[in-house]
Design a protein around this motif. Structure first.
Motif, PDB file in Angstrom:
ATOM      1  N   SER A   1      15.416  11.201  29.604  1.00 51.10           N
ATOM      2  CA  SER A   1      14.138  10.833  29.013  1.00 51.10           C
ATOM      3  C   SER A   1      14.232  11.087  27.515  1.00 51.10           C
ATOM      4  N   GLY A   2      14.019  10.028  26.743  1.00 51.23           N
ATOM      5  CA  GLY A   2      14.019  10.167  25.285  1.00 51.23           C
ATOM      6  C   GLY A   2      12.581  10.302  24.822  1.00 51.23           C
ATOM      7  N   ILE A   3      12.265  11.463  24.229  1.00 47.13           N
ATOM      8  CA  ILE A   3      10.899  11.674  23.742  1.00 47.13           C
ATOM      9  C   ILE A   3      10.877  11.183  22.295  1.00 47.13           C
ATOM     10  N   LEU A   4      10.582   9.901  22.148  1.00 45.03           N
ATOM     11  CA  LEU A   4      10.678   9.279  20.835  1.00 45.03           C
ATOM     12  C   LEU A   4       9.353   9.333  20.087  1.00 45.03           C
ATOM     13  N   PHE A   5       9.454   9.723  18.821  1.00 48.15           N
ATOM     14  CA  PHE A   5       8.292   9.695  17.937  1.00 48.15           C
ATOM     15  C   PHE A   5       8.148   8.264  17.406  1.00 48.15           C
ATOM     16  N   ASN A   6       7.021   7.991  16.750  1.00 49.42           N
ATOM     17  CA  ASN A   6       6.730   6.612  16.302  1.00 49.42           C
ATOM     18  C   ASN A   6       7.916   6.008  15.560  1.00 49.42           C
ATOM     19  N   HIS A   7       8.280   4.803  15.962  1.00 50.00           N
ATOM     20  CA  HIS A   7       9.331   4.095  15.226  1.00 50.00           C
ATOM     21  C   HIS A   7       8.936   2.639  15.050  1.00 50.00           C
ATOM     22  N   GLU A   8       9.235   2.141  13.887  1.00 52.15           N
ATOM     23  CA  GLU A   8       8.645   0.897  13.397  1.00 52.15           C
ATOM     24  C   GLU A   8       9.743  -0.012  12.868  1.00 52.15           C
ATOM     25  N   SER A   9       9.356  -1.244  12.548  1.00 56.06           N
ATOM     26  CA  SER A   9      10.309  -2.209  12.001  1.00 56.06           C
ATOM     27  C   SER A   9       9.543  -3.482  11.677  1.00 56.06           C
ATOM     28  N   PRO A  10      10.200  -4.442  11.047  1.00 57.52           N
ATOM     29  CA  PRO A  10       9.518  -5.726  10.842  1.00 57.52           C
ATOM     30  C   PRO A  10       9.169  -6.405  12.164  1.00 57.52           C
TER      31      PRO A  10
ATOM     32  N   PHE B   1      -0.186  -2.417  15.688  1.00 56.80           N
ATOM     33  CA  PHE B   1       0.175  -1.023  15.391  1.00 56.80           C
ATOM     34  C   PHE B   1      -0.017  -0.778  13.892  1.00 56.80           C
ATOM     35  N   VAL B   2      -0.317   0.478  13.523  1.00 55.12           N
ATOM     36  CA  VAL B   2      -0.852   0.696  12.180  1.00 55.12           C
ATOM     37  C   VAL B   2       0.117   0.312  11.057  1.00 55.12           C
ATOM     38  N   THR B   3       1.399   0.635  11.195  1.00 52.78           N
ATOM     39  CA  THR B   3       2.331   0.315  10.090  1.00 52.78           C
ATOM     40  C   THR B   3       2.365  -1.189   9.833  1.00 52.78           C
ATOM     41  N   ARG B   4       2.543  -1.945  10.901  1.00 49.97           N
ATOM     42  CA  ARG B   4       2.686  -3.402  10.746  1.00 49.97           C
ATOM     43  C   ARG B   4       1.358  -4.032  10.328  1.00 49.97           C
ATOM     44  N   LYS B   5       0.259  -3.504  10.868  1.00 50.28           N
ATOM     45  CA  LYS B   5      -1.048  -4.018  10.456  1.00 50.28           C
ATOM     46  C   LYS B   5      -1.184  -3.865   8.938  1.00 50.28           C
ATOM     47  N   VAL B   6      -0.794  -2.692   8.451  1.00 47.67           N
ATOM     48  CA  VAL B   6      -0.910  -2.428   7.019  1.00 47.67           C
ATOM     49  C   VAL B   6       0.051  -3.318   6.223  1.00 47.67           C
ATOM     50  N   THR B   7       1.318  -3.382   6.613  1.00 46.71           N
ATOM     51  CA  THR B   7       2.274  -4.143   5.789  1.00 46.71           C
ATOM     52  C   THR B   7       1.962  -5.641   5.824  1.00 46.71           C
ATOM     53  N   HIS B   8       1.545  -6.135   6.975  1.00 50.77           N
ATOM     54  CA  HIS B   8       1.217  -7.552   7.098  1.00 50.77           C
ATOM     55  C   HIS B   8      -0.028  -7.892   6.263  1.00 50.77           C
ATOM     56  N   THR B   9      -1.045  -7.018   6.331  1.00 47.67           N
ATOM     57  CA  THR B   9      -2.281  -7.293   5.584  1.00 47.67           C
ATOM     58  C   THR B   9      -2.045  -7.143   4.082  1.00 47.67           C
TER      59      THR B   9
ATOM     60  N   GLU C   1       8.784  -0.280   2.727  1.00 45.64           N
ATOM     61  CA  GLU C   1       9.194  -1.318   1.768  1.00 45.64           C
ATOM     62  C   GLU C   1       9.866  -2.490   2.512  1.00 45.64           C
ATOM     63  N   MET C   2      10.735  -2.152   3.447  1.00 44.88           N
ATOM     64  CA  MET C   2      11.430  -3.185   4.245  1.00 44.88           C
ATOM     65  C   MET C   2      10.404  -4.067   4.979  1.00 44.88           C
ATOM     66  N   MET C   3       9.380  -3.414   5.547  1.00 53.04           N
ATOM     67  CA  MET C   3       8.383  -4.156   6.331  1.00 53.04           C
ATOM     68  C   MET C   3       7.503  -5.030   5.432  1.00 53.04           C
ATOM     69  N   VAL C   4       7.098  -4.500   4.280  1.00 52.18           N
ATOM     70  CA  VAL C   4       6.267  -5.296   3.359  1.00 52.18           C
ATOM     71  C   VAL C   4       7.061  -6.518   2.895  1.00 52.18           C
ATOM     72  N   LYS C   5       8.310  -6.289   2.495  1.00 50.99           N
ATOM     73  CA  LYS C   5       9.141  -7.399   1.995  1.00 50.99           C
ATOM     74  C   LYS C   5       9.310  -8.489   3.039  1.00 50.99           C
ATOM     75  N   GLU C   6       9.568  -8.061   4.269  1.00 49.97           N
ATOM     76  CA  GLU C   6       9.779  -9.029   5.350  1.00 49.97           C
ATOM     77  C   GLU C   6       8.490  -9.811   5.632  1.00 49.97           C
ATOM     78  N   ASP C   7       7.348  -9.121   5.588  1.00 47.39           N
ATOM     79  CA  ASP C   7       6.081  -9.825   5.825  1.00 47.39           C
ATOM     80  C   ASP C   7       5.804 -10.837   4.711  1.00 47.39           C
ATOM     81  N   ILE C   8       6.099 -10.470   3.476  1.00 47.62           N
ATOM     82  CA  ILE C   8       5.896 -11.419   2.370  1.00 47.62           C
ATOM     83  C   ILE C   8       6.814 -12.623   2.561  1.00 47.62           C
ATOM     84  N   SER C   9       8.063 -12.345   2.907  1.00 44.97           N
ATOM     85  CA  SER C   9       9.021 -13.443   3.071  1.00 44.97           C
ATOM     86  C   SER C   9       8.592 -14.390   4.212  1.00 44.97           C
ATOM     87  N   LEU C  10       8.118 -13.830   5.310  1.00 43.29           N
ATOM     88  CA  LEU C  10       7.675 -14.678   6.429  1.00 43.29           C
ATOM     89  C   LEU C  10       6.447 -15.502   6.044  1.00 43.29           C
ATOM     90  N   LEU C  11       5.485 -14.854   5.381  1.00 33.11           N
ATOM     91  CA  LEU C  11       4.259 -15.576   4.987  1.00 33.11           C
ATOM     92  C   LEU C  11       4.587 -16.701   4.008  1.00 33.11           C
TER      93      LEU C  11
END
Ligand code: NDP
Ligand code: GDR
Length: 324
Positions: free
Chosen positions: A171-180, A186-194, A307-317
């Motif tokens: 069992s891997g007890i994983l803490f929050n992990h995010e990505s593009p 989820f809060v990180t992506r909601k924030v970077t996308h908005t 930064e990675m997530m914001v950049k990727e969201d800008i590039s996709l938009l």
């Protein structure tokens, strides 16, 4: 050639794990739910290399068939109703999928291929109202949502099948992990996308819930590697996977706006709609055991991740695309 089955392959972690296992030469199968529209967006780029089986964690016979058909060396159980707010709205479904679903897949393994190595996606949400700082494998659980309660059940049934039937279950007890590839709610992506939309003139404000909550956020690409490492050890065990750093939602928001040269104060609106009936105020994990036994350490800092997530969201938009 080793064979792996990933449940939740269409999710954030499933897509990264599928890439890793393909690179390592595995034959990779993924369990997918039947849906009226296809949902392969995150694995589209590797789709031809994957084998898909239809199934659902609420349906025992589909899990039995998947194990019998694939006879996997390793099973990664990543499928879940994983969004915490939805777990108050659909508590019974969450218990069924996120909790009992673990027993169903363990039963399928026990009956049809008991030497399969099993990974369970446990969560820092099990610590909830934290009993100790930082949280380790020995910290007691105090979940604060129906999701957290279901994950505690999934965690202990994994331990129980290891001890009852000698199944190689981790069992891997994983803490929050995010990505593009993180889901948009989820809060990180909601924030970077908005923030990306605001920068491009496509949105005017960012509506947020609790800005004080603190999380230990890492990069999903690092965390799925820890899952694989757990199943390569001589003995099955449980591990906390975390960065050891904590940041508030407010800090996350500030960093994201800084990335595009704007001031968060000009755009953030707090909206009670996003507050939860019970909150997890602070999470910070110690992955000393994983470092020592697995040789695992995170490689992406919090600032770089955002930064990675914001950049990727800008590039996709800019290409008129949205990754869901
Ligand atoms: P996602 O929400 O991105 O993916 C969840 C996956 O589960 C999707 O593939 C989804 O399929 C599938 N799924 C949902 N319900 C069922 C069901 N009834 N039967 C079969 N499959 C189902 O989650 P993540 O990738 O972020 O997380 C992976 C796992 O790790 C989850 O178990 C999550 O609870 C856990 N976790 C995640 C953390 C994180 O920070 N990301 C931290 C700790 C634990 P579909 O695409 O059809 O909806
Ligand atoms: P979490 O992730 O509940 O920790 O579960 P999420 O990103 O949803 O929330 C983190 C924190 O941010 C606060 N918050 C908001 N959250 C969302 N989603 N939307 C908002 O507008 C908002 N405003 C403030 C929340 O209150 C919370 O404190 C994730 C999931 O991936 C689980 O499946 C996983 O098990 C845990 O991480 C570890």
């Amino acid at each position: 050639m080793k064979k792996a089955l990933i449940t939740g392959i269409t999710g954030q972690d499933g897509s990264y794990l599928a890439e890793l296992l393909l690179e390592k030469g595995y034959k990779v199968s993924g369990m997918v739910r039947r849906s009226s529209v296809e949902n392969y967006e995150r694995v589209e780029h590797i789709r031809e290399k994957l084998n898909f089986v239809q199934g659902d964690l609420t349906d025992q016979s589909s899990l039995d068939e998947a194990i019998k058909e694939i006879m996997p060396d390793e099973v990664y159980n990543l499928a879940a109703q994983s969004f915490v707010p939805t777990s108050w709205n659909q508590p019974v479904l969450t218990a069924d999928v996120t909790g009992l679903g673990v027993t169903r897949i363990l039963e399928a393994i026990r009956k049809h291929k008991s030497d399969t190595k099993f990974y369970q996606a446990s969560s820092s949400e099990m610590f909830g109202k934290v009993q100790e700082i930082p949280q380790t494998e020995k910290t007691s659980f105090y979940p604060r949502s129906p999701y957290g309660v279901a994950k505690v059940y999934g965690h202990w049934i994994t331990v129980n099948y290891r001890e009852s039937y000698n199944i190689f279950a981790c069992s891997g007890i994983l803490f929050n992990h995010e990505s593009p590839r993180r889901g948009l709610e989820f809060v990180t992506r909601k924030v970077t996308h908005t923030v990306a939309k605001i920068k491009l003139g496509l949105a005017k404000e960012l509506r947020m819930g609790n800005m004080e909550a603190k999380r230990d956020w890492g990069f999903a690409g690092d965390y799925i590697y820890a899952m694989w490492l757990m199943l390569q050890q001589d003995q099955p065990d449980d591990y906390v996977i975390a960065t050891g750093e904590t940041h508030s939602v407010q800090q996350l928001v500030n960093i994201a706006f800084d990335c595009v040269g704007l001031n968060a104060k000009d755009y953030v609106v707090t909206d009670p709609k996003f507050l939860r009936p019970a909150e997890v105020d602070l999470l910070i994990g110690s992955s000393e055991k994983a470092k020592k036994k697995l040789g695992w350490t995170p490689s992406v800092s919090f600032e770089k991740l955002i930064e990675m997530m914001v950049k990727e969201d800008i590039s996709l938009l800019n290409q008129n695309k949205v990754r869901h």
